[in-house]
Design a protein around this motif. Structure first.
Motif, short mmCIF file in Angstrom:
data_model
loop_
_atom_site.label_atom_id
_atom_site.label_comp_id
_atom_site.label_asym_id
_atom_site.label_seq_id
_atom_site.Cartn_x
_atom_site.Cartn_y
_atom_site.Cartn_z
N UNK A 156 1.02 7.49 3.12
CA UNK A 156 -0.43 7.67 3.07
C UNK A 156 -0.79 8.17 1.68
N UNK A 157 -1.95 7.74 1.20
CA UNK A 157 -2.35 8.15 -0.14
C UNK A 157 -3.70 7.58 -0.51
N UNK A 158 -3.93 7.46 -1.80
CA UNK A 158 -5.22 7.02 -2.33
C UNK A 158 -5.05 5.74 -3.12
N UNK A 159 -5.96 4.81 -2.91
CA UNK A 159 -5.94 3.56 -3.67
C UNK A 159 -6.34 3.87 -5.12
N UNK A 160 -5.50 3.45 -6.08
CA UNK A 160 -5.83 3.74 -7.47
C UNK A 160 -6.01 2.48 -8.33
N UNK A 161 -5.72 1.30 -7.73
CA UNK A 161 -5.93 0.05 -8.47
C UNK A 161 -5.97 -1.09 -7.46
N UNK A 162 -6.69 -2.16 -7.82
CA UNK A 162 -6.77 -3.33 -6.94
C UNK A 162 -6.44 -4.59 -7.74
N UNK A 201 -9.84 -8.43 -4.78
CA UNK A 201 -10.01 -7.27 -3.89
C UNK A 201 -11.21 -6.47 -4.36
N UNK A 202 -12.07 -6.09 -3.43
CA UNK A 202 -13.28 -5.32 -3.72
C UNK A 202 -12.91 -4.00 -4.42
N UNK A 203 -13.52 -3.74 -5.56
CA UNK A 203 -13.25 -2.51 -6.30
C UNK A 203 -13.67 -1.27 -5.51
#
Length: 326
Positions: free
Chosen positions: A68-74, A78-80
């Protein structure tokens, strides 16, 4: 770019786990990158490390099947708007049984699940392998109206199973654990009584006292299974969920058949369906965030303490979820 990860390049004890520096995973179209805040550690991963959980993986291997964590790049397409989102990544359900003991993972955007506000990253990891195991155990053998015996009832799966069985209508829940403190923890989340399995003959005494059970949920295996059978009533059911630790002898199976007892196997992965996985996890996350499911405090280790985390699990001295915090 580089990241820290833990891998092993030979099979053996916890000491084969080493922190290393690896290239950051590539970010393909349709995917997103997650900065890992908690990586779950599971007992079966200690077996993989020892080459005791087939099939043996190719080495070197970075263990870890849930983060589990945080999205830091796409990636492209993929929707920013995903950037900054708090998410869970159930790698085990995506055909990727590795990669979680790291600072970053990459996954298809369609395969991650947003976390509700108030749910800690450590708690999200507890609700993936262990939460889904408890969820599907209750679905496979309905506990409504039954006396249920739950092994390792203060562990990650067991403590959740106690609560889900109670919510599903179990009449009486007997928690089996290895110390008074663990029994107290299991009772605190809803078990009616607790039994210390380190005392010889515990199951026989339970049955002789009129406490025979309708359903045993065994996530321990080994010698525990045969002991627990002494508490199972005629016509009762043993749900065996300890893959690679089945130790009943043919004569013990014959005795079960003579008593009209049912032996049911349990394996999680075949039960996970793409069309229901996201909804099941979202339901577990919401129950925990709202307080309907109580999670035992996680035992936290830093990434470079992965060997100590494995040793703690193998010693059976842990309660709740064991997590690595990169």
């Amino acid at each position: 770019m580089m990241m820290k990860a833990v891998h092993f390049n030979r099979f053996g004890g916890p000491e084969v786990l080493r922190q290393v520096t690896l290239p950051m995973p590539a970010l393909p179209s349709g995917a997103l990158r997650v900065r890992v805040r908690a990586a779950g550690v599971n007992f079966f991963e200690t077996l993989v490390r020892q080459e005791r959980y087939p099939p043996a993986p190719a080495l070197p291997m970075v263990p870890g099947v849930e983060v589990a964590g945080e999205v830091d790049a796409v990636g492209a397409g993929v929707d920013a708007g995903w950037i900054g989102a708090r998410v869970a990544v159930p790698l085990f359900a995506l055909g990727r049984p590795s990669g979680g003991y790291a600072e970053y993972v990459v996954a298809e955007a369609t395969s991650v699940i947003r976390l509700p506000a108030g749910l800690a990253f450590e708690d999200a990891t507890a609700l993936m392998v262990q939460g889904l195991t408890a969820w599907h155990l209750v679905r496979q053998s309905r506990p409504s109206g039954k006396t249920v015996l739950i092994s390792a009832a203060a562990g990650g799966v067991g403590s959740l199973l106690v609560q889900l069985a109670a919510a599903a209508g179990a009449q009486h829940i007997i928690a089996v654990a290895g110390s008074p403190a663990k029994i107290e923890a299991a009772i605190a989340v809803g078990a009616h009584v607790g039994i210390d399995h380190t005392r010889p003959g515990w199951a026989t005494r339970l049955r002789e006292s009129g406490g025979s059970v309708d359903l045993i949920c065994d996530t321990v295996g080994g010698s525990f299974t045969a002991e627990a059978l002494d508490a199972l009533k005629d016509g009762g059911e043993l749900m065996f969920a300890a893959l690679n630790r089945f130790a009943l002898m043919p004569q013990q199976l014959e005795a079960m058949f003579e008593k009209n007892q049912l032996l049911r196997g349990f394996a999680l992965l075949p039960l996970l369906k793409p069309e229901t996985l996201t909804a099941d996890l979202a339901e577990l996350f919401e129950r925990a965030a709202s307080g309907m499911l109580k999670l035992l405090p996680a035992e936290r280790f830093s990434l470079d303490q992965a060997a100590a985390a494995h040793a703690a699990i193998e010693s059976r001295r842990t309660r709740g979820k064991v997590v690595l915090v990169p």
